[in-house]
Scaffold this active site. Structure first.
Site, PDB file in Angstrom:
ATOM      1  N   HIS A  79       1.131  -1.003   0.013  1.00 18.27           N
ATOM      2  CA  HIS A  79       0.125   0.250   0.197  1.00 18.27           C
ATOM      3  C   HIS A  79       0.573   1.206  -0.003  1.00 18.27           C
ATOM      4  O   HIS A  79       0.857   2.143  -0.713  1.00 18.27           O
ATOM      5  CB  HIS A  79      -0.607  -0.135   1.295  1.00 18.27           C
ATOM      6  CG  HIS A  79      -1.818  -0.905   0.677  1.00 18.27           C
ATOM      7  ND1 HIS A  79      -2.892  -1.040   1.912  1.00 18.27           N
ATOM      8  CD2 HIS A  79      -1.934  -2.152   0.575  1.00 18.27           C
ATOM      9  CE1 HIS A  79      -4.002  -1.943   1.527  1.00 18.27           C
ATOM     10  NE2 HIS A  79      -3.479  -3.037   1.185  1.00 18.27           N
ATOM     11  N   ASP A 133      -4.916   6.154   2.064  1.00 20.25           N
ATOM     12  CA  ASP A 133      -5.570   4.202   2.327  1.00 20.25           C
ATOM     13  C   ASP A 133      -6.579   4.468   2.469  1.00 20.25           C
ATOM     14  O   ASP A 133      -7.364   4.892   2.903  1.00 20.25           O
ATOM     15  CB  ASP A 133      -4.439   3.977   3.396  1.00 20.25           C
ATOM     16  CG  ASP A 133      -4.438   2.193   2.419  1.00 20.25           C
ATOM     17  OD1 ASP A 133      -3.415   2.528   1.555  1.00 20.25           O
ATOM     18  OD2 ASP A 133      -5.150   1.424   2.859  1.00 20.25           O
ATOM     19  N   TRP A 146      14.879  -9.963   1.923  1.00 23.52           N
ATOM     20  CA  TRP A 146      14.168  -8.253   0.776  1.00 23.52           C
ATOM     21  C   TRP A 146      14.744  -8.405  -0.419  1.00 23.52           C
ATOM     22  O   TRP A 146      16.316  -8.205  -0.609  1.00 23.52           O
ATOM     23  CB  TRP A 146      14.502  -7.205   1.499  1.00 23.52           C
ATOM     24  CG  TRP A 146      13.775  -6.139   1.315  1.00 23.52           C
ATOM     25  CD1 TRP A 146      13.742  -4.927   0.024  1.00 23.52           C
ATOM     26  CD2 TRP A 146      12.188  -5.854   1.250  1.00 23.52           C
ATOM     27  NE1 TRP A 146      12.954  -4.389  -0.135  1.00 23.52           N
ATOM     28  CE2 TRP A 146      11.406  -4.770   0.104  1.00 23.52           C
ATOM     29  CE3 TRP A 146      11.031  -6.684   1.420  1.00 23.52           C
ATOM     30  CZ2 TRP A 146      10.639  -3.756   0.042  1.00 23.52           C
ATOM     31  CZ3 TRP A 146       9.650  -5.762   1.668  1.00 23.52           C
ATOM     32  CH2 TRP A 146       9.765  -4.797   0.799  1.00 23.52           C
TER      33      TRP A 146
HETATM   34  N1  UDP Z   1       8.602  -6.056  -2.515  1.00 25.89           N
HETATM   35  C1  UDP Z   1      10.265  -5.739  -3.320  1.00 25.89           C
HETATM   36  N2  UDP Z   1      10.836  -7.038  -2.415  1.00 25.89           N
HETATM   37  C2  UDP Z   1      10.463  -7.907  -2.167  1.00 25.89           C
HETATM   38  C3  UDP Z   1       9.124  -7.705  -1.852  1.00 25.89           C
HETATM   39  C4  UDP Z   1       8.142  -7.041  -1.861  1.00 25.89           C
HETATM   40  O1  UDP Z   1      10.464  -4.232  -3.361  1.00 25.89           O
HETATM   41  O2  UDP Z   1      11.254  -8.404  -1.518  1.00 25.89           O
HETATM   42  C5  UDP Z   1       7.905  -4.844  -3.249  1.00 25.89           C
HETATM   43  C6  UDP Z   1       6.974  -5.070  -4.266  1.00 25.89           C
HETATM   44  O3  UDP Z   1       8.210  -4.955  -5.555  1.00 25.89           O
HETATM   45  C7  UDP Z   1       5.815  -4.233  -4.517  1.00 25.89           C
HETATM   46  C8  UDP Z   1       5.832  -4.079  -2.710  1.00 25.89           C
HETATM   47  O4  UDP Z   1       6.862  -4.839  -2.114  1.00 25.89           O
HETATM   48  O5  UDP Z   1       6.514  -3.032  -5.083  1.00 25.89           O
HETATM   49  C9  UDP Z   1       4.695  -5.575  -2.444  1.00 25.89           C
HETATM   50  O6  UDP Z   1       3.428  -5.325  -3.079  1.00 25.89           O
HETATM   51  P1  UDP Z   1       2.655  -6.722  -3.724  1.00 25.89           P
HETATM   52  O7  UDP Z   1       1.292  -5.824  -3.577  1.00 25.89           O
HETATM   53  O8  UDP Z   1       3.010  -7.054  -5.031  1.00 25.89           O
HETATM   54  O9  UDP Z   1       2.254  -7.492  -3.049  1.00 25.89           O
HETATM   55  P2  UDP Z   1       2.223  -7.531  -1.319  1.00 25.89           P
HETATM   56  O10 UDP Z   1       3.845  -7.077  -0.798  1.00 25.89           O
HETATM   57  O11 UDP Z   1       1.221  -5.851  -0.648  1.00 25.89           O
HETATM   58  O12 UDP Z   1       1.689  -8.991  -0.872  1.00 25.89           O
END
Ligand code: UDP
Length: 512
Positions: free
Chosen positions: A34, A137, A365
């Site tokens: 978000h 949000d 990450w």
């Molecule tokens: N993300 C990242 N590295 C990671 C995991 C996630 O940069 O190891 C970022 C990804 O690029 C995205 C966000 O975190 O912008 C995750 O959002 P998404 O809607 O895909 O899934 P959520 O984490 O909300 O389930």
């Protein structure tokens, strides 16, 4: 406390001949899925002449401070307003302020409580910061009342697809899943532009069952959506135009599609990507550089999901057996009884992959955008988080869909059935990662098969690849000058300025 020295045009007086300076406040919810798109949006608004203030807590601010500082240095009116997180009051260690840091439901609950406690302070800030508009949000339904009190518009920020919101609206309204023979019987989602079938098991638990507290919370969220001045979507017209239209009809509010925001903010060389790496050539990059174009599969389950060891092991075998190269980001699960077994299995697997050079593991990450833009990446396994979907699409990548929870099963339908750019792994049940058990483990053969289809050179894969590439190109055009998303953002800013002018005029009339 204002964390960036203000080069703001606070002093610019509003006059009849001057363009009014728009003061927009962004209030992101502290979970990466978000927060990242809202910060990107705040930066886009600032690039187009608005003054953006992002309200957040210290640990969250530190994740995007560099990007904001660099925009500020480049001359844009943008800043972060930091408020303290009540860590000790909710029993959390300092710095645990984001849902991604919650490795149990208990911790996530405490983070949620901490965020809730900030409400009064934030409401005061809306007033003191002299906001002209609130972009908040979806998970802050009360902000619609704050905006009403201040006489300014609230824009509802939804961080997923139109399709998922339309489908969820229909399911909540008509409850087609009630009274079915079983949780696995298919039902048709009523009133959608396309025939879409689901099972009750694929719905989030709070929708499946009735009268629970989560459902009550979401009732408030959706009620606030309808009462908002409008909504901002990280999507683009040609991706899901029928659902954009459908959304306007069912909600009866204005909507602006301004995505894909990550691709847009990162397409200019001014400012900084949210995935900045300090090293010149980190190890993962060296590894990717050694691979052929389009040959590597990126595997990620988003920012929150931490899979049980039994599932991690099946993925490891499934990927290895596919024979295709992969780069996999694994979020560690703590406090597991079987942690030691899991750790030693993964350690051996990592060593084996390093020796064979088939796979690369990133712990916790990954710099996702930088990885996805690398030419060796040829596809992705995704949990169907909307940001990951848009980010993959921006690089024209087809996907393997492995939805987990929330609206992710709807997004899978969009990718597999409508856009036809993905292979479904075949998950049957919507479950938060903390509740996943042995019975939910997706077996290695299913994984191997999906990987072979996506990364192989069969016709199905070629067609999906072509379609994904085409959609990626259409998305790029949407954010270029004159593109649909570009025009929407400009129009939105103009509309907010006109509202400000009308407000000021009526205030003056009242004063005279
Ligand atoms: N993300 C990242 N590295 C990671 C995991 C996630 O940069 O190891 C970022 C990804 O690029 C995205 C966000 O975190 O912008 C995750 O959002 P998404 O809607 O895909 O899934 P959520 O984490 O909300 O389930």
């Amino acid at each position: 406390m204002i964390s960036t020295k203000s080069k703001h045009k606070h002093t610019q007086r509003f006059g009849m001949k001057m363009e009014p300076q728009l003061n927009i406040i962004f209030l992101p919810y502290p979970t990466p899925g978000h927060m990242i798109p809202m910060v990107d949006s705040a930066r886009l608004f600032a690039r187009h002449g608005a003054s953006s203030t992002i309200i957040t807590t210290q640990a969250n601010a530190s994740t995007f401070q560099k990007a904001i500082d660099s925009d500020f240095e480049a001359g844009y009116s943008i800043r972060i307003h930091v408020i303290p997180f009540p860590a000790s009051q909710v029993g959390l260690p300092e710095g645990v302020e984001n849902m991604k840091d919650g490795n149990s439901l208990e911790i996530m609950g405490k983070i949620g409580r901490g965020i809730h406690m900030l409400r009064d302070q934030i409401e005061l800030l809306f007033h003191d910061l002299n906001a002209d508009c609130l972009v908040t949000d979806m998970l802050y339904p009360w902000t619609v009342d704050s905006a009403e009190k201040l006489g300014i518009p609230r824009l509802y920020f939804y961080s997923s697809s139109y399709f998922s919101n339309c489908a969820s609206y229909s399911v909540r309204t008509h409850r087609p899943h009630d009274g079915l023979e079983s949780d696995t019987s298919k039902f048709l989602i009523p009133d959608l532009p396309h025939k879409t079938e689901m099972t009750a098991l694929q719905l989030a638990e709070w929708i499946r069952t009735k009268n629970n507290s989560t459902a009550q919370f979401f009732d408030a969220v959706f009620e606030s959506e309808k009462r908002s001045y409008g909504a901002v979507y990280n999507s683009f017209h040609d991706l899901e135009n029928e659902y954009e239209e459908h959304y306007k009809n069912i909600m009866g509010i204005k909507v602006w599609s301004i995505g894909p925001v990550a691709a847009w903010i990162n397409s200019t060389n001014k400012g900084q990507k949210h995935d900045h790496v300090e090293e010149l050539e980190p190890k993962w990059l060296k590894w990717l550089n050694s691979k052929k174009i389009g040959s590597v599969l990126y595997v990620s389950f988003g920012s929150l999901t931490r899979l049980p060891n039994a599932q991690v092991a099946e993925i490891a075998h499934g990927l290895e057996n596919s024979g295709h190269d992969f780069i996999w980001v694994i979020r560690k699960r703590e406090n597991n009884d079987d942690d030691n077994d899991g750790d030693s299995f993964l350690h051996d697997f990592e060593v084996r992959m390093r020796e064979s050079n088939q796979g690369y593991i990133i712990w916790n990450w990954a710099p996702q955008l930088l990885i996805l833009e690398h030419s060796s990446i040829g596809g992705i396994v995704t949990h169907c988080g909307w940001n990951s979907i848009l980010e993959s699409l921006s690089f024209g990548l087809p996907m393997i869909t492995w939805p987990m929870f929330a609206e992710q099963f709807y997004n899978e339908k969009l990718l597999v059935d409508m856009l036809k750019i993905s292979v479904a792994i075949g998950v049957k049940e919507n479950k938060l990662w903390v509740s996943l058990g042995e019975e939910d483990v997706v077996k290695r053969d299913m994984i191997t098969n999906a990987v072979k289809v996506l990364m192989g050179s069969g016709e199905e894969s070629m067609e999906m690849r072509k379609r994904a590439k085409k959609l990626g190109d259409v998305g790029k055009r949407a954010i270029e000058e004159g593109g649909t998303s570009y025009n929407n953002l400009i129009r939105l800013i103009q509309e907010l300025k006109s509202l400000k002018v009308s407000r000021e005029l009526s205030k003056r009339k009242l004063e005279n």
